[in-house]
Design an enzyme around this catalytic site. Sequence first.
Site, short mmCIF file in Angstrom:
data_model
loop_
_atom_site.label_atom_id
_atom_site.label_comp_id
_atom_site.label_asym_id
_atom_site.label_seq_id
_atom_site.Cartn_x
_atom_site.Cartn_y
_atom_site.Cartn_z
N HIS A 178 22.92 -38.05 -22.32
CA HIS A 178 21.84 -38.32 -23.26
C HIS A 178 21.63 -37.30 -24.31
O HIS A 178 20.91 -37.33 -25.16
CB HIS A 178 20.65 -38.59 -22.72
CG HIS A 178 20.70 -39.85 -21.71
ND1 HIS A 178 20.60 -41.21 -22.06
CD2 HIS A 178 20.71 -39.69 -20.31
CE1 HIS A 178 20.76 -41.80 -20.89
NE2 HIS A 178 20.52 -41.23 -19.91
N LYS A 218 4.81 -8.40 -17.96
CA LYS A 218 4.73 -8.91 -16.83
C LYS A 218 3.85 -9.92 -16.51
O LYS A 218 3.74 -10.81 -15.79
CB LYS A 218 4.61 -7.59 -15.91
CG LYS A 218 4.71 -8.23 -14.31
CD LYS A 218 5.98 -8.77 -13.94
CE LYS A 218 5.93 -9.49 -12.43
NZ LYS A 218 7.36 -10.10 -12.29
N CYS A 240 0.91 -1.11 -0.01
CA CYS A 240 0.06 -0.11 0.15
C CYS A 240 1.00 1.32 -0.08
O CYS A 240 1.98 1.28 0.53
CB CYS A 240 -1.01 0.06 1.27
SG CYS A 240 -1.95 -1.36 1.46
N ASN A 288 -0.72 1.12 5.96
CA ASN A 288 -0.20 0.11 5.30
C ASN A 288 0.48 -0.99 6.20
O ASN A 288 1.20 -0.72 7.38
CB ASN A 288 1.02 0.74 4.57
CG ASN A 288 1.84 -0.20 3.76
OD1 ASN A 288 1.61 -1.52 3.39
ND2 ASN A 288 3.18 0.23 3.55
N GLY A 289 0.07 -2.45 6.00
CA GLY A 289 0.72 -3.24 6.93
C GLY A 289 -0.65 -4.38 6.95
O GLY A 289 -1.54 -4.46 6.30
N ARG A 330 4.58 1.10 -6.59
CA ARG A 330 4.53 0.02 -5.64
C ARG A 330 3.47 -0.94 -5.71
O ARG A 330 3.17 -2.02 -5.30
CB ARG A 330 4.02 0.73 -4.19
CG ARG A 330 5.21 1.71 -3.72
CD ARG A 330 4.59 2.60 -2.70
NE ARG A 330 4.48 1.75 -1.42
CZ ARG A 330 5.30 1.62 -0.41
NH1 ARG A 330 6.44 1.99 -0.52
NH2 ARG A 330 4.96 0.88 0.77
N GLU A 365 15.79 -14.73 -20.29
CA GLU A 365 14.67 -13.61 -20.33
C GLU A 365 15.24 -12.29 -20.08
O GLU A 365 14.67 -11.18 -20.50
CB GLU A 365 13.48 -13.97 -19.57
CG GLU A 365 13.76 -14.01 -18.23
CD GLU A 365 12.42 -14.00 -17.23
OE1 GLU A 365 11.21 -13.64 -17.96
OE2 GLU A 365 12.43 -14.78 -16.32
N LYS A 400 15.87 -17.36 -16.11
CA LYS A 400 16.15 -16.11 -15.77
C LYS A 400 17.22 -15.49 -16.83
O LYS A 400 17.27 -14.36 -17.15
CB LYS A 400 16.65 -16.19 -14.14
CG LYS A 400 16.37 -15.34 -13.32
CD LYS A 400 14.93 -14.85 -13.26
CE LYS A 400 13.80 -15.72 -13.10
NZ LYS A 400 12.74 -15.62 -13.66
N TRP A 452 -2.79 -1.97 -1.64
CA TRP A 452 -2.44 -3.59 -2.15
C TRP A 452 -3.18 -4.53 -1.19
O TRP A 452 -3.00 -4.68 -0.10
CB TRP A 452 -1.12 -3.82 -2.19
CG TRP A 452 -0.54 -4.98 -2.49
CD1 TRP A 452 -0.31 -5.80 -1.54
CD2 TRP A 452 -0.19 -5.66 -3.64
NE1 TRP A 452 0.43 -7.09 -2.28
CE2 TRP A 452 0.07 -6.86 -3.42
CE3 TRP A 452 -0.43 -5.19 -5.01
CZ2 TRP A 452 0.66 -7.71 -4.55
CZ3 TRP A 452 0.18 -5.96 -5.90
CH2 TRP A 452 0.28 -7.42 -5.70
N GLU A 479 14.66 -22.91 -13.84
CA GLU A 479 14.38 -21.64 -13.51
C GLU A 479 15.77 -20.39 -13.59
O GLU A 479 15.41 -19.54 -14.19
CB GLU A 479 13.90 -21.40 -12.12
CG GLU A 479 13.52 -20.22 -11.38
CD GLU A 479 12.82 -19.23 -12.37
OE1 GLU A 479 12.02 -19.80 -13.07
OE2 GLU A 479 12.84 -18.01 -12.08
C1 AGP Z 1 9.12 -15.37 -15.18
O1 AGP Z 1 10.23 -14.69 -15.07
C2 AGP Z 1 8.22 -14.45 -16.39
N1 AGP Z 1 8.07 -13.23 -15.97
C3 AGP Z 1 7.26 -15.36 -16.63
O2 AGP Z 1 7.68 -16.72 -17.15
C4 AGP Z 1 6.00 -15.61 -15.72
O3 AGP Z 1 6.29 -16.56 -14.86
C5 AGP Z 1 4.79 -16.35 -16.37
O4 AGP Z 1 4.37 -15.46 -17.66
C6 AGP Z 1 3.68 -16.71 -15.55
O5 AGP Z 1 3.12 -15.38 -14.92
P1 AGP Z 1 2.31 -15.43 -13.80
O6 AGP Z 1 2.99 -16.19 -12.66
O7 AGP Z 1 1.78 -14.24 -13.51
O8 AGP Z 1 1.10 -16.54 -14.12
#
Ligand code: AGP
Length: 614
Positions: free
Chosen positions: A510, A609, A2, A100-101, A27, A494, A491, A74, A487
Amino acid sequence: MCGIVAYIGHKEAYPIIIKGLQRLEYRGYDSAGVALISKGEINLYKKQGKVSELEAFTVGKNLAGAIGIGHTRWATHGAPNDRNAHPHFSGSSDLAIIHNGIIENYAALKSELIQRGHTFLSDTDTEVLIHLIEDIQAKTAVSLEEAVRVALNEVIGAYAIVIISKEDPDLLIAAKKSSPLVIGIGENDEYFIASDATPIVEYTKNVVYLNDEEIAVIKRGKELRLMNIKNQPKIPYIQELEMQLEAIEKGGFEHFMLKEIFEQPSSIRNSMRGRIDLNKGIVSLGGIREYKQKMINAERIIIVACGTSWHAGLVGEYLIEDLARIPVEVEYASEFRYRNPIINENDVVIAISQSGETADTLAAIKLAKEKGATIIGICNVVGSTISRATDAGSYTHAGPEIGVASTKAFTSQVTVLTLMALSLAQSKGTLSDSKFRQLLVELDSIPDKVEKMLQSDSKIEAIAALFRDARNFLYLGRGYNFPVALEGALKLKEISYIHAEGYPAAEMKHGPIALIDEHMPVVVIATKHGNYEKVVSNIEEVKARNGKIIAIVTKGDTAVKAIADYVIEVPESEDALSPLLTSIPLQLLSYHIAVMRGCNVDQPRNLAKSVTVE
Ligand code: AGP
């Protein structure tokens, strides 16, 4: 999180507050509101949605007043909607509060207040606090500041609050514990209050950062007065802001992604907050309590997700099968929704999504629901579409994740999955009580271990510099750390645009081993768990072909240190909890390589995002 803004002075408060709320939009929030005092009345306006929607809503309304409070919410308790938005009135509407909290004991306080005749308009913990303050004032006829102090002694949790009273239009009262609060001291008896300095810095550089359990009393025409909740006076320590606006939004970090990586000790703690009791030896996930038996009796659990959330789901598969002995399948939501899967009413589907808006995951949920499965959600955004499409769920409480690359959301998802697996295992009796308690104590220690892990940042940055021009990477892991290898590769891909692949370490022979040469950095997660010896021999195989090894090892490891080119240590931990630690250096490695390559770390090319399209 928040956002809080308040003003008292000789100017019109509304424009200052609205601009301050816009400064805090980074935020992340889902609703906004403002309350102003004019001619002995509090005029309060609030709405779900953006600050711009609040502005449109207030057109033509009474926005006069040289004192006011504003808030971007939030959601933590109560879905995002108009009535749960802040500010909140007391029962008499004589007081208004922004917060906020999280008030962890709000439910107990609320039922007590209801018994004393209070009625509530919202589902929030914040409204309970302002009713408690009003109740104390009514019962004891003390001053508002004293009622606030007494109330805060009854509260458990985190707060940054500002309160106004229509009885005294020259008074602002603020208080803080765990959540941030800054007071800006302007010229000519003006005061600005905010969650951080971004709404303040354009008016004054002179600020006071409230400390935990401190209360600030700001009375027009008087000096700022501080005391703690024990009623001991405190001397305001006035600092001069150096940081520029942009830097302040990122809390002094160069990028949101780095800020969020460093937030993980607290975000992982927040994912556990109120959900583990070490003394009683219990895990309580209130959000899924009604469906726990369904999960225990499930023929299988299907985890659907995308991207990083899918990797968290893979960790969840290992956790739930290993600890609770329930069959688990992990599906890419985008594949699951189209491949005509077999689903029946004895299946439980866990949908994992940070944003709660990913189209493929939402579609997978709808398909499973149509076929009678039970749907459990693990989301970060309260009230998101996916969270509302599920039968039940547990929020990760990681706070807004601004960087497109998911970091703290991943570790928070894994934390909630760990809690779920432990809770199911305890109910099924598939874990001895001693093993259960050992894992619970170990889980509780993870935030501190992550804090220690983050101290290796400069060492990781030095390693990153050696590989910033690599064209390919291979990430290898086994067991719980196979999903972490995936993962780590994602990272790097991307945000640095370097091609990287994650593989089970044993799979290398393999095929991928054909790729190994002196130009191929290989990141190997070689912590002292599971098939450690076999991972060591995988490293030998890579060395024999001149591959460059970056090994993630358990602190104090010597065997891998003797053969790897570069070693990053993580604290000792239980195998099942190791992803919460081994993922951190991989986040930092990718971050530093991407920065060195001049990439846009927070908004990588071609990425969004939240992928709300198919
Ligand atoms: C991961 O770093 C990416 N931002 C992307 O793979 C993300 O995890 C994926 O689009 C799923 O998003 P969500 O967790 O909001 O569903």
